[in-house]
Design a protein around this motif. Structure first.
Motif, PDB file in Angstrom:
ATOM      1  N   HIS A 149       0.829  -1.197   0.000  1.00  0.00           N
ATOM      2  CA  HIS A 149       0.000   0.000   0.000  1.00  0.00           C
ATOM      3  C   HIS A 149       0.873   1.260   0.000  1.00  0.00           C
ATOM      4  O   HIS A 149       1.492   1.593   0.995  1.00  0.00           O
ATOM      5  N   VAL A 150       0.920   1.921  -1.131  1.00  0.00           N
ATOM      6  CA  VAL A 150       1.705   3.163  -1.238  1.00  0.00           C
ATOM      7  C   VAL A 150       0.826   4.186  -1.939  1.00  0.00           C
ATOM      8  O   VAL A 150       0.599   4.092  -3.147  1.00  0.00           O
ATOM      9  N   ASP A 151       0.281   5.125  -1.157  1.00  0.00           N
ATOM     10  CA  ASP A 151      -0.524   6.128  -1.854  1.00  0.00           C
ATOM     11  C   ASP A 151       0.067   7.525  -1.712  1.00  0.00           C
ATOM     12  O   ASP A 151      -0.624   8.521  -1.870  1.00  0.00           O
ATOM     13  N   PRO A 205      19.395   7.616  -1.668  1.00  0.00           N
ATOM     14  CA  PRO A 205      18.476   6.877  -0.803  1.00  0.00           C
ATOM     15  C   PRO A 205      17.135   6.506  -1.450  1.00  0.00           C
ATOM     16  O   PRO A 205      16.589   5.441  -1.197  1.00  0.00           O
ATOM     17  N   ARG A 206      16.592   7.383  -2.312  1.00  0.00           N
ATOM     18  CA  ARG A 206      15.323   7.004  -2.939  1.00  0.00           C
ATOM     19  C   ARG A 206      15.531   5.839  -3.900  1.00  0.00           C
ATOM     20  O   ARG A 206      14.762   4.887  -3.915  1.00  0.00           O
ATOM     21  N   CYS A 207      16.593   5.904  -4.696  1.00  0.00           N
ATOM     22  CA  CYS A 207      16.845   4.808  -5.657  1.00  0.00           C
ATOM     23  C   CYS A 207      17.117   3.486  -4.953  1.00  0.00           C
ATOM     24  O   CYS A 207      16.861   2.424  -5.497  1.00  0.00           O
ATOM     25  N   MET A 208      17.691   3.564  -3.733  1.00  0.00           N
ATOM     26  CA  MET A 208      18.113   2.332  -3.053  1.00  0.00           C
ATOM     27  C   MET A 208      16.992   1.675  -2.249  1.00  0.00           C
ATOM     28  O   MET A 208      17.263   0.765  -1.457  1.00  0.00           O
ATOM     29  N   SER A 209      15.768   2.136  -2.418  1.00  0.00           N
ATOM     30  CA  SER A 209      14.687   1.622  -1.568  1.00  0.00           C
ATOM     31  C   SER A 209      13.425   1.430  -2.393  1.00  0.00           C
ATOM     32  O   SER A 209      13.110   2.259  -3.245  1.00  0.00           O
ATOM     33  N   MET A 210      12.726   0.338  -2.137  1.00  0.00           N
ATOM     34  CA  MET A 210      11.427   0.163  -2.785  1.00  0.00           C
ATOM     35  C   MET A 210      10.364   0.064  -1.692  1.00  0.00           C
ATOM     36  O   MET A 210      10.201  -0.994  -1.062  1.00  0.00           O
ATOM     37  N   PRO A 211       9.642   1.160  -1.435  1.00  0.00           N
ATOM     38  CA  PRO A 211       8.608   1.106  -0.404  1.00  0.00           C
ATOM     39  C   PRO A 211       7.488   0.140  -0.806  1.00  0.00           C
ATOM     40  O   PRO A 211       7.038   0.154  -1.950  1.00  0.00           O
ATOM     41  N   LEU A 212       7.099  -0.702   0.139  1.00  0.00           N
ATOM     42  CA  LEU A 212       5.979  -1.608  -0.131  1.00  0.00           C
ATOM     43  C   LEU A 212       4.732  -1.149   0.609  1.00  0.00           C
ATOM     44  O   LEU A 212       3.613  -1.356   0.158  1.00  0.00           O
ATOM     45  N   LYS A 213       4.975  -0.518   1.784  1.00  0.00           N
ATOM     46  CA  LYS A 213       3.821  -0.042   2.562  1.00  0.00           C
ATOM     47  C   LYS A 213       4.144   1.283   3.229  1.00  0.00           C
ATOM     48  O   LYS A 213       5.209   1.438   3.831  1.00  0.00           O
TER      49      LYS A 213
END
Ligand SMILES: NC(=[NH2+])NCCC[C@H](N)C(=O)O
Length: 412
Positions: A5-7, A397-405
């Motif tokens: 859930h990423v809104d 930092p943004r490129c190195m992370s995939m938010p899932l929730k």
């Protein structure tokens, strides 16, 4: 519990997927740097230390950190799945495999799953495999490329192969051959990992779509608005395709804002020049604007009657953001404070590539001290992480992370 859930870009981060760099970065050589999209060869113990520091910084803020390779190992729980994975991987690595598919398949399947996944990521050297009888001209005249399977040094940029949007995923066809196999991991994780496979998770676009799109260009501005960079890596066709798919599904996205950025290495994705850091604050690299402060922006919305999409043009980023987010004012914070030298240097070192972990709270590289200071002056909490080796892959930092929730934005 439903796992995705990423809104927004800024809702409190709950769960994120990372990849700790491994042997694959030691398999870079001066000859392969540009093909494998690196500017220098990181020193492995140091890049791992920096990455662990990044992961711990997130954990210390209560964020659940998942690792891509662990999820992958847990997904390939039986022989059949392992074999399907190896078959698909080899068919997508055709050029390099050069007739040795069967040999490579046996080699990879001879390991336990953990070792197999690590071999695939770090690359397989020709000298690792037993010499085979060379029958064909292409084998006899083989080039000197040392790998059967190229290493995947960009895998720690988990942002790009796939992106969570709302309750679904954009499973991306990546632009560069050096990165194309990366999104295969997420495909297997979604299909086979127990955390995901029990749910039917919508795919807003799939990796077999012929035109590229990458997660660094996909910014979820709100539950209704998605911004996508049309860039060196993301095609206008894929932007329209995902927009149409979102509009005709049960997604809450009503507007897709296509933002054209210069097609060059330094600006490869939208998130290298523009990120959201609070409800109404954004970082921006001033060089994406033309001399009048304008740029090429298109808003895609659901079309009338039979038209799948309607497209209208805008030229001012600040005005467009106010319009789509329904905000009276917004603040664009220039990377490097807009100083000619500092902004070019800090943009190159991912000074605009912030990871928001809550509204007004960002993780950035400590080296970008000018940008960090200006964000602080604008009331942002800036958490700095180490970056001497991580930065060599040209991502922050943004490129190195995939938010899932993330928390729903309204809750914050
Ligand atoms: N979202 C991003 N900006 N990712 C940066 C990826 C860097 C990587 N070396 C590449 O060229 O693909």
């Amino acid at each position: 519990m439903y796992p995705i859930h990423v809104d927004s870009e800024i809702g409190r981060l709950q769960t994120v997927m990372l990849h700790r760099p491994g042997k694959e970065v030691e398999n870079l050589t001066p000859d392969s740097l540009s093909k494998l999209l690196f500017d220098d060869i990181p020193y492995l113990p140091a890049i791992q230390k920096e990455h662990d520091y990044f992961a711990n910084t997130l954990r210390n803020r209560g964020i659940e950190v998942l690792y891509l390779d662990t999820l992958m190992v847990e997904s390939l729980s039986d022989k059949e799945k392992r074999e399907t994975f190896v078959d698909q991987l080899l068919s997508e690595s055709k050029q390099m495999v050069n007739g040795s598919s069967q040999l490579l398949k046996e080699y990879l399947l001879s390991f336990d799953t953990k070792q197999m996944v690590s071999e695939v990521i770090s690359g397989v050297l020709k000298k690792d495999l037993p010499e085979q009888a060379k029958k064909h001209l292409y084998e006899i005249m083989a080039d000197h490329h040392p790998f059967y399977l190229d290493p995947m040094p960009n895998l720690y940029f988990t942002r790009d192969p796939a992106a969570a949007i709302g309750n679904g995923i954009s499973l991306n066809k990546m632009r560069e051959p050096a990165r194309r196999r990366e999104s295969l991991f997420m495909q297997f994780i979604l299909n086979y990992h127990p955390r995901f496979s029990q749910y039917s998770i919508p795919l807003w676009i799939n990796r077999d779509y012929p035109f590229p799109i990458e997660g660094g260009d996909e910014l979820v501005l709100s539950d209704k608005v998605l911004a996508i960079g049309v860039s060196e890596r993301t095609s206008a066709r894929a932007v329209e395709k995902i927009a149409v798919n979102l509009f005709k599904s049960n997604s809450t996205i009503e507007k897709v804002v296509a933002v054209e950025i210069p097609k060059c290495r330094a600006f490869m994705h939208l998130d290298t020049v523009f990120t959201m850091i609070d409800h109404d604050q954004f970082t921006i690299h001033p060089e994406i604007l033309d001399k009048d402060g304008n740029m090429n922006i298109f808003i895609l919305e659901k079309g009338e009657d039979d038209e799948p999409v309607s497209i209208t043009r805008r030229d001012n980023l600040a005005d467009t953001l106010k319009e789509v987010l329904e905000l009276p004012e917004i603040n664009l914070i220039p990377c490097g404070g807009g100083d000619e030298i500092a902004s070019a240097r800090e943009q190159w070192n991912d000074g605009s590539n912030t990871l928001a972990i809550a509204p007004g709270v960002v993780v950035t590289y400590e080296r970008n001290y000018v940008s960090n200071q200006i964000m602080r002056e604008n009331g942002i909490e800036v958490i700095e992480v180490l970056s001497s080796e991580l930065v060599r892959g040209r991502g922050g930092p943004r490129c190195m992370s995939m938010p899932l929730k993330r928390d729903l934005i309204s809750k914050n």
